[in-house]
Design an enzyme around this catalytic site. Structure first.
Site, short mmCIF file in Angstrom:
data_model
loop_
_atom_site.label_atom_id
_atom_site.label_comp_id
_atom_site.label_asym_id
_atom_site.label_seq_id
_atom_site.Cartn_x
_atom_site.Cartn_y
_atom_site.Cartn_z
N GLU A 121 0.82 -1.13 0.04
CA GLU A 121 -0.09 0.04 0.11
C GLU A 121 0.80 1.06 0.04
OE1 GLU A 121 -3.09 1.26 -0.31
OE2 GLU A 121 -2.49 3.03 0.19
N HIS A 155 -16.81 8.67 -8.71
CA HIS A 155 -17.07 7.37 -8.90
C HIS A 155 -16.38 6.76 -10.11
CE1 HIS A 155 -21.00 7.90 -6.58
NE2 HIS A 155 -20.20 7.56 -5.75
N HIS A 198 -23.89 4.71 -5.71
CA HIS A 198 -22.62 4.94 -5.18
C HIS A 198 -21.87 3.70 -5.42
CE1 HIS A 198 -23.58 9.15 -3.83
NE2 HIS A 198 -24.56 8.78 -4.44
C1 LIG Z 1 -14.11 11.45 -1.62
C2 LIG Z 1 -15.19 10.29 -1.84
C3 LIG Z 1 -16.27 10.00 -1.55
C4 LIG Z 1 -16.96 8.78 -1.93
N1 LIG Z 1 -18.26 8.51 -1.35
C5 LIG Z 1 -18.87 7.41 -1.51
C6 LIG Z 1 -19.94 7.18 -0.90
O1 LIG Z 1 -20.61 7.87 0.11
N2 LIG Z 1 -20.71 5.85 -0.94
C7 LIG Z 1 -20.20 5.07 -1.83
O2 LIG Z 1 -20.82 3.87 -2.23
N3 LIG Z 1 -18.84 5.16 -2.39
C8 LIG Z 1 -18.33 6.43 -2.50
N4 LIG Z 1 -17.03 6.58 -3.01
C9 LIG Z 1 -16.47 5.69 -3.96
C10 LIG Z 1 -16.12 4.56 -3.27
O3 LIG Z 1 -15.39 4.66 -2.14
C11 LIG Z 1 -14.86 3.98 -4.21
O4 LIG Z 1 -15.43 3.60 -5.43
C12 LIG Z 1 -14.31 2.54 -3.92
O5 LIG Z 1 -13.89 2.81 -2.55
C13 LIG Z 1 -12.97 2.41 -4.70
O6 LIG Z 1 -12.46 1.16 -4.29
P1 LIG Z 1 -11.17 0.53 -4.85
O7 LIG Z 1 -10.85 -0.46 -4.32
O8 LIG Z 1 -11.34 0.80 -6.62
O9 LIG Z 1 -9.90 1.67 -4.84
P2 LIG Z 1 -9.57 2.49 -3.52
O10 LIG Z 1 -10.36 2.00 -2.32
O11 LIG Z 1 -9.17 3.89 -3.74
O12 LIG Z 1 -8.09 1.62 -3.30
C14 LIG Z 1 -6.89 1.78 -4.01
C15 LIG Z 1 -5.54 1.67 -3.22
O13 LIG Z 1 -4.53 1.68 -3.80
C16 LIG Z 1 -3.46 2.20 -3.34
N5 LIG Z 1 -2.52 2.57 -4.55
C17 LIG Z 1 -2.69 3.23 -5.56
N6 LIG Z 1 -1.62 3.22 -6.32
C18 LIG Z 1 -0.83 2.31 -5.71
C19 LIG Z 1 0.41 1.86 -6.19
N7 LIG Z 1 1.19 2.16 -7.29
N8 LIG Z 1 1.00 1.00 -5.11
C20 LIG Z 1 0.59 0.91 -4.14
N9 LIG Z 1 -0.76 1.14 -3.61
C21 LIG Z 1 -1.32 1.86 -4.35
C22 LIG Z 1 -4.25 3.28 -2.81
O14 LIG Z 1 -3.35 4.32 -1.87
C23 LIG Z 1 -5.31 2.84 -2.24
O15 LIG Z 1 -5.47 2.72 -0.95
C24 LIG Z 1 -16.26 7.73 -2.75
C25 LIG Z 1 -15.14 8.06 -2.81
C26 LIG Z 1 -14.31 9.06 -2.79
C27 LIG Z 1 -13.07 9.33 -3.21
#
Ligand SMILES: Cc1cc2nc3c(=O)[nH]c(=O)nc-3n(C[C@H](O)[C@H](O)[C@H](O)COP(=O)(O)OP(=O)(O)OC[C@H]3O[C@@H](n4cnc5c(N)ncnc54)[C@H](O)[C@@H]3O)c2cc1C
Length: 588
Positions: free
Chosen positions: A43, A526, A569
């Site tokens: 991470e 999103h 969402h």
């Molecule tokens: C501000 C905000 C508000 C939101 N509000 C809502 C809500 O109210 N309800 C809802 O349903 N959804 C909401 N969402 C959307 C939802 O949270 C996301 O779609 C979801 O969490 C994405 O998950 P993921 O696993 O795809 O990515 P993430 O959870 O973003 O995980 C990616 C991870 O990879 C890490 N990473 C990136 N590049 C590297 C690398 N090269 N090496 C190592 N680590 C790396 C990052 O640091 C991060 O920890 C929101 C999103 C945001 C940003």
């Protein structure tokens, strides 16, 4: 357990997961249930289990833009340099999101299958959404006061890691909004997680009301399993590329290269490398690894990836309301803050819950006349005809949904206070009601690509809003519905004193309102579809097993794989995708 870079790279892993975010930690927890399987997670951010701005629900949003926790990418847009938020720490975006948890319609999840992904449909994803969550009972008192109903157990999980419940604090305009929507032909929907999400909805939030703390992938999936010897976490380290066995075809990953400080290391994976770095950075790692579109990668001395990322686009509006209404504007007053802090000790008040938990999910017929609908249909069909085959299939589905009176095409999210994204400032002592009005299925598509071969350089993100002018027409109609209907129909209109934004000048004509939209729009956080699960000939990057085409053992498990924008969402869907991915990998 967490470890140092030196120790990490001396371990032989079965699976290496790049990104300890929402999906990454679900996978890590599920794969390491088998003690003979060794899982490593890398991470880029930190692990901060004790930060109030993360844990205290009412403080959600206050951490946005803080570079320790938010990647805060700058989007490429001519008009303004607004940053695109994305979580950076264990838990990823679930660590800083705004806590709402809801689902799109059954028809949208079934579309995953229609688009060429056998086994990906509503029934299957419902199973995994339920597996990921534990639903709290609805307090009887709130139920009678706010019209909440007991969720139907066949649609809600009761023993998963993520805790969800109804909010414990409601704005006084809550019921008034639902009643106004009803008068405008949008009924209350007491159970919107059953595959039909249309209507006025009070959504669940990922808050454990017994502790009044955020529930997210780090404290729900990782923390309880942190003692497992076969689950190793390396924080503050960036995956820079996947290492492949030279000459292998299909490409055989043997591990990853990572950066810790200025040092580079190689970590080895016996079985698979799984990318879970989110919709902006998973494609970055793929491109840095040489997987992608030749034209783009050759510019940077590497090889690119076909991608179709998109996001919901919103525009906000702000009204000043009767100052006797309780809104969160008064939190700036020291005695109010002190009272709320006191209430929080009993797990009550603004701080105990998400501030926005109410939605109007509208069909297109709510905001568009029959003439507009048929005109837009013709325009959209013309766009679809010219689109490449893969995109055409998506656009044809979008047109079908747009004309379906059961399909959610706009979201109205009332915010009980002055919208913080506005460049205007609230008047001291005044109270406000804001509305975030969004388009659910935009026709425009953006892109994300590496901007440099340097893995520490941010990717170039172009949301490309309104590249299809119909999106602007539709968002204009949604904004006009908000201003001219919702804010002018009792009882929601009763406390309104003055429209603040857009101003009377900005409302002078459709053209001035369109300018207002372009200058005051944003993403609803999103981003998805940047490494879509679609057939390869349709521009897909991963197959239905989430395996990257052309590789033997690289998968993508995060929001990147969701092929189309959903009327919801995204977190519930991401949790379900990661739960299903774990079963696919385990061969279940
Ligand atoms: C501000 C905000 C508000 C939101 N509000 C809502 C809500 O109210 N309800 C809802 O349903 N959804 C909401 N969402 C959307 C939802 O949270 C996301 O779609 C979801 O969490 C994405 O998950 P993921 O696993 O795809 O990515 P993430 O959870 O973003 O995980 C990616 C991870 O990879 C890490 N990473 C990136 N590049 C590297 C690398 N090269 N090496 C190592 N680590 C790396 C990052 O640091 C991060 O920890 C929101 C999103 C945001 C940003």
């Amino acid at each position: 357990m967490s470890t140092s870079a030196e120790q990490f790279v001396s371990t032989e892993f079965d699976y290496i997961i790049a990104g300890g975010g929402t999906a990454g930690l679900v996978l890590a927890a599920r794969l390491s249930e088998d003690p003979s399987v060794v899982v490593g997670v890398i991470e880029a951010g930190d692990w901060d289990p004790k930060v109030d701005a993360i844990n205290v629900p009412g403080l959600c949003g206050t951490i946005l833009g803080n570079p320790k926790y938010d990647w805060a990418f700058i989007r490429i847009m001519a008009t303004d340099p607004t940053s695109l938020t994305s979580g950076k720490a264990l838990g990823g975006s679930s660590m800083l999101n705004l806590l709402g948890i809801n689902r799109a319609s059954a028809r949208e999840y079934d579309a995953f299958e229609t688009l060429g992904n056998p086994g990906w449909n509503w029934n299957e994803l419902l199973k995994y959404m339920k597996k990921s969550e534990k639903t709290l009972p609805v307090p009887v008192e709130d139920s009678s006061k706010y019209g909440l109903v007991t969720p139907d157990p066949q649609f809600h999980g009761d023993s998963g890691p993520i805790v969800k419940g109804y909010p414990t604090w409601f704005n006084p305009l809550h019921l008034q909004f639902l009643e106004t929507l009803e008068k405008l032909g949008v009924p209350k929907n007491p159970e919107s997680d059953n595959g039909n999400n249309l209507g006025g909805v009070t959504t669940f939030v990922t808050v454990d009301s017994s502790s009044a703390l955020r529930s997210y992938s780090a404290n729900a999936y990782y923390e309880p399993n942190a003692g497992r010897k076969n689950l190793v976490i390396l924080t503050n380290s960036t995956v820079t590329k996947i290492n492949f066995r030279s000459g292998s075809s299909p490409l055989q990953a043997v591990g990853v290269e990572l950066m810790n400080g200025s040092q580079r290391y190689n970590a080895t994976a016996r079985k698979e490398v799984i990318l879970a770095a989110g919709a902006f950075q998973t494609p970055q790692i793929l491109e840095l690894s040489g997987i992608g579109n030749k034209d783009i990668l050759s510019k940077h001395g590497i090889d690119t990836l076909v991608n179709l990322p998109s996001d919901h686009v919103y525009v906000y509006s702000i009204h000043e309301i009767d100052p006797t209404y309780e809104t969160i504007d008064d939190i700036v007053e020291p005695e109010v803050l002190a009272r709320q802090q006191e209430l929080y000790k009993s797990r009550l008040g603004y701080l105990s819950t998400a501030l926005a938990s109410l939605f109007g999910f509208l069909p297109a017929k709510s905001f568009a006349s029959p003439e507009q609908l048929s005109q837009w249909k013709e325009q959209a069909l013309a766009t679809a005809e010219k689109a490449p085959a893969g995109l055409r299939k998506q656009l044809e589905l979008q047109i079908e949904w747009f004309l379906n009176p059961e399909s959610v095409e706009a979201e109205l999210l009332p915010f009980p206070g002055f919208f913080r994204g506005s460049p205007l400032k609230p008047e001291p002592g005044a109270r406000y009601s804001s509305m975030v009005s969004s388009l659910m299925h935009p026709l425009s598509r953006g892109s994300v690509h590496i901007a440099s071969a340097d893995p520490t350089a941010p990717p170039a993100i172009d949301p490309n809003y309104f590249s299809n002018p119909l999106d602007l027409e539709m968002l204009l109609a949604i904004l006009k519905f908000t201003l001219d209907k919702v804010y002018k129909t009792s009882p929601f209109s009763d406390p309104v004193r003055k429209q603040v934004s857009p101003s009377p000048e900005e409302c002078a004509s459709d053209e001035t309102l369109k300018e207002y939209i372009k200058n005051n729009c944003g993403c609803v956080y999103h981003p998805l579809g940047s490494a879509s699960m679609l057939p390869r000939e349709d521009g897909g990057v991963v197959d239905p097993q989430l395996k990257v085409y052309g590789t033997a053992n690289v998968r993508v498990v995060d929001a990147s794989v969701i092929p189309m924008q959903l009327s919801a969402h995204t977190q519930a869907t991401v949790y379900a995708i990661a739960e299903k991915a774990a079963d696919i990998i385990k061969g279940l």
